[in-house]
Every structure is written in structure tokens, then in C-alpha cells.
Design an enzyme around this catalytic site. Structure first.
Site, PDB file in Angstrom:
ATOM      1  N   SER A   1       0.840  -1.198   0.000  1.00 58.73           N
ATOM      2  CA  SER A   1       0.000   0.000   0.000  1.00 58.73           C
ATOM      3  C   SER A   1       0.877   1.252   0.000  1.00 58.73           C
ATOM      4  O   SER A   1       1.676   1.456   0.921  1.00 58.73           O
ATOM      5  CB  SER A   1      -0.900   0.007   1.237  1.00 58.73           C
ATOM      6  OG  SER A   1      -1.434   1.306   1.399  1.00 58.73           O
TER       7      SER A   1
ATOM      8  N   HIS B   1      -1.404  -1.421  -4.180  1.00 57.94           N
ATOM      9  CA  HIS B   1      -2.638  -1.042  -3.485  1.00 57.94           C
ATOM     10  C   HIS B   1      -2.672   0.473  -3.301  1.00 57.94           C
ATOM     11  O   HIS B   1      -1.745   1.063  -2.738  1.00 57.94           O
ATOM     12  CB  HIS B   1      -2.685  -1.754  -2.130  1.00 57.94           C
ATOM     13  CG  HIS B   1      -3.969  -1.594  -1.387  1.00 57.94           C
ATOM     14  ND1 HIS B   1      -5.100  -2.340  -1.670  1.00 57.94           N
ATOM     15  CD2 HIS B   1      -4.307  -0.777  -0.361  1.00 57.94           C
ATOM     16  CE1 HIS B   1      -6.074  -1.994  -0.841  1.00 57.94           C
ATOM     17  NE2 HIS B   1      -5.631  -1.041  -0.036  1.00 57.94           N
TER      18      HIS B   1
ATOM     19  N   ASP C   1      -4.826   3.554  -1.820  1.00 55.76           N
ATOM     20  CA  ASP C   1      -5.893   3.911  -0.882  1.00 55.76           C
ATOM     21  C   ASP C   1      -6.408   5.318  -1.175  1.00 55.76           C
ATOM     22  O   ASP C   1      -5.704   6.304  -0.963  1.00 55.76           O
ATOM     23  CB  ASP C   1      -5.371   3.857   0.554  1.00 55.76           C
ATOM     24  CG  ASP C   1      -5.148   2.435   1.024  1.00 55.76           C
ATOM     25  OD1 ASP C   1      -6.112   1.638   0.978  1.00 55.76           O
ATOM     26  OD2 ASP C   1      -4.018   2.111   1.430  1.00 55.76           O
TER      27      ASP C   1
ATOM     28  N   MET D   1      -9.006   8.100  -0.101  1.00 57.83           N
ATOM     29  CA  MET D   1      -9.852   8.499   1.040  1.00 57.83           C
ATOM     30  C   MET D   1     -10.328   9.920   0.824  1.00 57.83           C
ATOM     31  O   MET D   1      -9.564  10.779   0.353  1.00 57.83           O
ATOM     32  CB  MET D   1      -9.059   8.432   2.340  1.00 57.83           C
ATOM     33  CG  MET D   1      -8.418   7.085   2.616  1.00 57.83           C
ATOM     34  SD  MET D   1      -7.689   7.064   4.276  1.00 57.83           S
ATOM     35  CE  MET D   1      -6.743   5.544   4.204  1.00 57.83           C
TER      36      MET D   1
ATOM     37  N   HIS E   1      -8.447   0.956  -3.725  1.00 59.41           N
ATOM     38  CA  HIS E   1      -9.341   0.768  -2.579  1.00 59.41           C
ATOM     39  C   HIS E   1     -10.001   2.108  -2.267  1.00 59.41           C
ATOM     40  O   HIS E   1      -9.370   3.005  -1.704  1.00 59.41           O
ATOM     41  CB  HIS E   1      -8.508   0.251  -1.390  1.00 59.41           C
ATOM     42  CG  HIS E   1      -9.287   0.069  -0.126  1.00 59.41           C
ATOM     43  ND1 HIS E   1      -8.676  -0.122   1.096  1.00 59.41           N
ATOM     44  CD2 HIS E   1     -10.616   0.044   0.121  1.00 59.41           C
ATOM     45  CE1 HIS E   1      -9.603  -0.261   2.024  1.00 59.41           C
ATOM     46  NE2 HIS E   1     -10.782  -0.148   1.468  1.00 59.41           N
TER      47      HIS E   1
ATOM     48  N   MET F   1     -12.145   4.417  -0.296  1.00 60.09           N
ATOM     49  CA  MET F   1     -12.808   4.679   0.988  1.00 60.09           C
ATOM     50  C   MET F   1     -13.479   6.038   0.848  1.00 60.09           C
ATOM     51  O   MET F   1     -13.014   7.051   1.389  1.00 60.09           O
ATOM     52  CB  MET F   1     -11.770   4.647   2.120  1.00 60.09           C
ATOM     53  CG  MET F   1     -11.352   3.219   2.461  1.00 60.09           C
ATOM     54  SD  MET F   1      -9.766   3.134   3.327  1.00 60.09           S
ATOM     55  CE  MET F   1      -8.661   3.177   1.921  1.00 60.09           C
TER      56      MET F   1
ATOM     57  N   MET G   1     -11.542  -5.857   5.834  1.00 64.73           N
ATOM     58  CA  MET G   1     -10.663  -5.014   6.645  1.00 64.73           C
ATOM     59  C   MET G   1     -10.287  -5.786   7.912  1.00 64.73           C
ATOM     60  O   MET G   1     -11.143  -6.401   8.552  1.00 64.73           O
ATOM     61  CB  MET G   1     -11.363  -3.710   7.058  1.00 64.73           C
ATOM     62  CG  MET G   1     -11.722  -2.751   5.934  1.00 64.73           C
ATOM     63  SD  MET G   1     -10.351  -2.190   4.893  1.00 64.73           S
ATOM     64  CE  MET G   1      -9.210  -1.484   6.091  1.00 64.73           C
TER      65      MET G   1
ATOM     66  N   GLY H   1      -0.944   1.796   9.675  1.00 64.48           N
ATOM     67  CA  GLY H   1      -0.186   1.661  10.917  1.00 64.48           C
ATOM     68  C   GLY H   1      -0.993   1.249  12.129  1.00 64.48           C
ATOM     69  O   GLY H   1      -0.519   1.372  13.264  1.00 64.48           O
TER      70      GLY H   1
ATOM     71  N   ASP I   1      -6.726  -6.437   4.657  1.00 68.96           N
ATOM     72  CA  ASP I   1      -6.108  -5.103   4.627  1.00 68.96           C
ATOM     73  C   ASP I   1      -6.111  -4.520   6.034  1.00 68.96           C
ATOM     74  O   ASP I   1      -7.168  -4.320   6.627  1.00 68.96           O
ATOM     75  CB  ASP I   1      -6.918  -4.217   3.665  1.00 68.96           C
ATOM     76  CG  ASP I   1      -6.295  -2.846   3.465  1.00 68.96           C
ATOM     77  OD1 ASP I   1      -5.206  -2.585   4.020  1.00 68.96           O
ATOM     78  OD2 ASP I   1      -6.919  -2.029   2.755  1.00 68.96           O
TER      79      ASP I   1
ATOM     80  N   GLY J   1       1.108  -2.052   4.126  1.00 66.17           N
ATOM     81  CA  GLY J   1       1.655  -0.711   3.989  1.00 66.17           C
ATOM     82  C   GLY J   1       2.911  -0.548   4.820  1.00 66.17           C
ATOM     83  O   GLY J   1       4.036  -0.586   4.323  1.00 66.17           O
TER      84      GLY J   1
HETATM   85  C1  DX5 Z   1      -6.260   1.770   5.700  1.00 67.22           C
HETATM   86  C2  DX5 Z   1      -5.883   1.257   4.335  1.00 67.22           C
HETATM   87  C3  DX5 Z   1      -4.774   0.288   4.291  1.00 67.22           C
HETATM   88  C4  DX5 Z   1      -3.472   0.767   4.889  1.00 67.22           C
HETATM   89  C5  DX5 Z   1      -2.844  -0.432   5.539  1.00 67.22           C
HETATM   90  O1  DX5 Z   1      -7.586   2.121   5.764  1.00 67.22           O
HETATM   91  O2  DX5 Z   1      -6.981   0.663   3.682  1.00 67.22           O
HETATM   92  O3  DX5 Z   1      -4.561  -0.180   2.969  1.00 67.22           O
HETATM   93  O4  DX5 Z   1      -2.567   1.281   3.957  1.00 67.22           O
HETATM   94  O5  DX5 Z   1      -1.715  -0.012   6.214  1.00 67.22           O
HETATM   95  P1  DX5 Z   1      -0.959  -0.965   7.226  1.00 67.22           P
HETATM   96  O6  DX5 Z   1      -0.449  -2.119   6.413  1.00 67.22           O
HETATM   97  O7  DX5 Z   1       0.110  -0.100   7.750  1.00 67.22           O
HETATM   98  O8  DX5 Z   1      -1.951  -1.399   8.247  1.00 67.22           O
HETATM   99 ZN    ZN Z   2      -6.512  -0.247   1.722  1.00 68.22          ZN
END
Ligand code: DX5
Ligand code: ZN
Length: 226
Positions: free
Chosen positions: A11, A35, A37, A39, A68, A70, A139, A147, A177, A199
């Protein structure tokens, strides 16, 4: 194109946004998907990147994009990501009142269609929709930030979905994820996931490509028992 049995999807949320193309190239030969993200500061409180960045990045790498979303109102925005060349476009069940119609739109725009299920959403009401989807993203945290700590209890949804997919002979990627790392990926693979977003575990590592290869090895060993 042969389909790899397991997908590792770094990610870029955890990458350095000022050097995105370089950060992608760092994992280009180790990863399966990238990936991305998206948002919108409405569906989730955080704000990241949108279509113009995805379009520019598309020209910078050969990796398939796993977008992805969101965001609210995915019916308005999701097809644009398919048009931009995304391989898979995933939107949230919680944000869409007609997921099957949007899945059809995405497939006719040439993308795979993905349905995402957030932390507090049960999987059962969506099981019957799965034949319309290529990817189910479960999720393993609350969507919105990288993180966070992996929530193992959410793997029960992965088990339920994998059982359902096997019983119905569905061709379905089940992606996890959130908090996927060296110490969590094996349990997700054992639960039935076959695509893994990471990520922090990738971009927080000294050698991101090596981190991707290590994650893949751990997932493979968990599923083959090797
Ligand atoms: C959070 C994202 C994830 C995020 C995961 O809502 O959808 O894709 O990047 O990050 P880590 O791997 O650090 O949990
Ligand atoms: Zn994601």
C-alpha cells in the site's frame, strides 16, 4: 496471463508521497499489485489521493493497480478509476446502496470489481452478492489510517467468506487489509485470504522489495504447510 496463487499488494499509503514513482519502482519486481488507498475525508476522516494521482502513476509502472476506494458515493467516482486503467476497483459496502449495479459498471469498464467490508460490518448480508464480484476485501482494522494494530477476530469473516466461496465454486480473491505484517500474515492466509495488503510492513522496512518477498514466503508456508 497466469494468475498467481497469492497476491502481495504493497500500500502506497505508507510510502513517501513526494517520491511516489520511485517508491513504486522499489517494489515493482517483487509485488503483484499496487494497493492505492483513496480516502475522501467523508467516508473516512482521512484524506489521501484521487484520480489525477492515479492517472499519473499509471504511466510510471507496469504493476496492476488495486484501488481501494474509501469514499462516499462510489457510483459517481469508481468507474473513473476503471477508465484510468485500474486492474481492480474496490468500493465499500457501507457506502453503496446497490453494490451489484456498481460491480456491473466496473466490469463493463474493463476492471475487476471488489467489495470491501469494514471492521464493524457483518459479512453475512453480502454473501449472496459475491458472484457479482472478483474481489472481497475484508478489513482487519477500521478503515481510515495505516499503521493500526491487526484485529485477529475479524478473520472469522474471512473464514465465513472462504467457506461460502468454496461451497459455491466462486472464483473470488479474498483480500485482507490492515496490520498485515510478518507476525500476522500466516493467520490471515490460514483463514482463507489469498491477497494481502501491507503498507507499514513494506514501506517501513529498510528494503521494501525484500519485505514483500518475506511476506509472500510466510503466506505460502502457511497455506502449503511447507
Ligand atoms: C487503511 C488502508 C490500508 C493501509 C494499511 O484504511 O486501507 O490499505 O494502507 O496499512 P498498514 O499495512 O500499515 O496497516
Ligand atoms: Zn486499503
Amino acid at each position: 496471463m497466469t494468475v498467481p496463487p497469492l497476491i502481495v499488494a504493497p500500500s502506497i499509503l505508507a510510502a513517501d508521497f513526494a517520491r511516489l514513482a520511485d517508491e513504486v519502482r522499489a517494489i515493482e519486481h517483487a509485488a503483484d499489485w499496487l494497493h492505492v488507498d483513496v480516502m475522501d475525508n467523508h467516508f473516512v476522516p482521512n484524506l489521501t489521493i484521487g484520480l489525477p494521482v492515479v492517472q499519473s502513476l499509471r504511466a510510471a509502472t507496469e504493476l496492476p493497480f488495486d484501488v481501494h476506494l474509501m469514499i462516499e458515493d462510489p457510483r459517481r467516482w469508481a468507474p473513473g478509476y476503471a477508465d484510468a486503467g485500474a486492474y481492480n476497483v474496490t468500493f465499500h459496502a457501507e457506502a453503496c446502496d446497490d453494490p451489484v449495479a456498481l460491480a456491473k459498471d466496473l466490469r463493463s469498464a474493463g476492471a475487476k470489481a471488489g467489495l470491501a467490508i469494514d471492521r464493524d460490518t457483518p459479512i453475512e448480508p453480502y454473501l449472496e452478492l459475491l458472484p457479482s464480484f472478483d474481489t472481497l476485501l475484508i478489513m482487519t482494522i477500521k478503515a481510515g489510517f495505516g499503521g493500526q494494530r491487526f484485529l485477529p477476530q475479524l478473520l472469522e469473516k474471512v473464514r465465513t467468506a472462504r467457506r461460502h466461496a468454496a461451497a459455491g465454486h466462486l472464483e473470488l480473491r479474498i483480500e485482507v487489509d490492515g496490520g498485515i505484517a510478518d507476525d500476522t500474515i500466516a493467520q490471515a492466509a490460514e483463514a482463507g485470504a489469498d491477497a494481502f495488503v501491507a503498507g507499514t510492513a513494506v514501506y517501513g522496512a529498510d528494503d521494501p522489495a525484500e519485505a514483500v518477498r518475506r511476506l509472500r514466503g510466510l503466506a505460502e508456508r502457511a497455506t502449503t504447510g511447507a
